[in-house]
Design a protein around this motif. Structure first.
Motif, mmCIF file in Angstrom:
data_model
loop_
_atom_site.group_PDB
_atom_site.id
_atom_site.type_symbol
_atom_site.label_atom_id
_atom_site.label_comp_id
_atom_site.label_asym_id
_atom_site.label_seq_id
_atom_site.Cartn_x
_atom_site.Cartn_y
_atom_site.Cartn_z
ATOM 1 N N TYR A 96 5.751 10.187 1.318
ATOM 2 C CA TYR A 96 4.987 9.010 0.904
ATOM 3 C C TYR A 96 5.816 7.777 1.252
ATOM 4 N N GLU A 97 5.119 6.716 1.676
ATOM 5 C CA GLU A 97 5.807 5.454 1.991
ATOM 6 C C GLU A 97 5.096 4.297 1.304
ATOM 7 N N VAL A 98 5.876 3.478 0.603
ATOM 8 C CA VAL A 98 5.365 2.216 0.069
ATOM 9 C C VAL A 98 5.642 1.155 1.124
ATOM 10 N N ARG A 99 4.579 0.526 1.632
ATOM 11 C CA ARG A 99 4.734 -0.426 2.720
ATOM 12 C C ARG A 99 4.184 -1.789 2.320
ATOM 13 N N ALA A 100 4.821 -2.817 2.858
ATOM 14 C CA ALA A 100 4.311 -4.175 2.708
ATOM 15 C C ALA A 100 3.203 -4.409 3.730
ATOM 16 N N ALA A 101 2.514 -5.539 3.601
ATOM 17 C CA ALA A 101 1.384 -5.822 4.493
ATOM 18 C C ALA A 101 1.826 -5.956 5.946
ATOM 19 N N ASP A 102 3.059 -6.370 6.189
ATOM 20 C CA ASP A 102 3.538 -6.521 7.569
ATOM 21 C C ASP A 102 4.043 -5.212 8.162
ATOM 22 N N GLY A 103 3.900 -4.094 7.415
ATOM 23 C CA GLY A 103 4.316 -2.797 7.925
ATOM 24 C C GLY A 103 5.710 -2.386 7.518
ATOM 25 N N GLU A 104 6.454 -3.261 6.854
ATOM 26 C CA GLU A 104 7.807 -2.903 6.428
ATOM 27 C C GLU A 104 7.745 -1.794 5.367
ATOM 28 N N ARG B 174 0.845 -1.198 0.000
ATOM 29 C CA ARG B 174 0.000 0.000 0.000
ATOM 30 C C ARG B 174 0.874 1.239 0.000
ATOM 31 N N LEU B 175 0.310 2.319 -0.546
ATOM 32 C CA LEU B 175 0.983 3.613 -0.523
ATOM 33 C C LEU B 175 0.337 4.451 0.573
ATOM 34 N N VAL B 176 1.155 4.986 1.462
ATOM 35 C CA VAL B 176 0.679 5.763 2.603
ATOM 36 C C VAL B 176 1.199 7.192 2.484
ATOM 37 N N ALA B 177 0.316 8.165 2.649
ATOM 38 C CA ALA B 177 0.700 9.570 2.708
ATOM 39 C C ALA B 177 0.785 9.979 4.175
#
Length: 216
Positions: A200-208, A158-161
């Motif tokens: 912006y952060e691209v994160r994996a499902a485990d939060g990485e 997911r992309l997080v702002a």
């Protein structure tokens, strides 16, 4: 009432502004004048629109009422806020352009046709993930386009702002294909405006965090 004056009273009768005696005499005239009868019919749509306007207007409001000082103050304050926001966006654009000129192609501000877009890209040396974010300022927030290359799939991401006050908002979600390093383009949106986003952060499902991109 002379015949010519009766013909001229068509509009006044249709709009209901004749007094009772003149309206009575004009109705007698309508019985003998097909031309005025047809013209009264033509005024029907205008009469209905005025009636609807009268019903929608509060009775306490005079038709010729002017704006009070509080309304004028609010309008002037809103105009001032909009002007300050416009100047602030322009300063952000100039500052970002200077960073772009000094630091290279990681950050670009595109302006044209009254619209502003911010484009940032980065590669994380640890994860090897590359991403590019293009954010366009809208009235409701930001319209975001993400292009990402990740050869370590499959994995949901997911992309997080992240805003300047630390709040977070998910822009879009996707699943990286298996061992596919080709660019994958997605679109999403955020309620935050581009000048409110710190990164912006691209994160994996485990939060990485797979890659971090600067905001404006």
């Amino acid at each position: 009432m002379r015949s010519l004056e009766r013909h001229r009273d068509v509009a006044a009768y249709a709009l209901g502004v004749l007094n009772e005696a003149d309206a009575f005499r004009f109705e007698d005239h309508l019985m003998e004048c097909p031309m005025c009868t047809a013209r009264v019919t033509e005024f029907g749509p205008v009469s209905r629109q005025l009636m609807l306007y009268r019903r929608a207007t509060p009775r306490a409001v005079h038709p010729l009422a002017g704006p009070g000082p509080r309304l004028l103050d609010r309008l002037l304050a809103e105009v001032a806020v909009r002007r300050r926001a416009g100047r602030r966006r322009m300063l952000y654009a100039v500052a970002a352009s200077v960073v772009f000129a000094v630091a290279g192609p990681a950050l670009a501000v595109l302006a044209g046709g009254g619209e502003q877009k911010v484009r940032v890209e980065a590669t994380d040396p640890r994860s090897g993930v590359w991403a590019r974010v293009t954010a366009e300022d809208e009235m409701w927030g930001s319209e975001v386009e993400l292009t990402v290359k990740d050869a370590a799939g499959p994995r949901p991401c997911r992309l997080v702002a992240v805003s300047r006050d630390g709040t977070e908002e998910t822009v879009t979600n996707w699943t990286t294909p298996r061992h596919d390093a080709r660019p994958n383009t997605l679109r999403g949106g955020a309620a935050l405006h581009p000048d409110e986003i710190l990164r912006y952060e691209v994160r994996a499902a485990d939060g990485e965090t797979l890659v971090t991109l600067p905001g404006r």
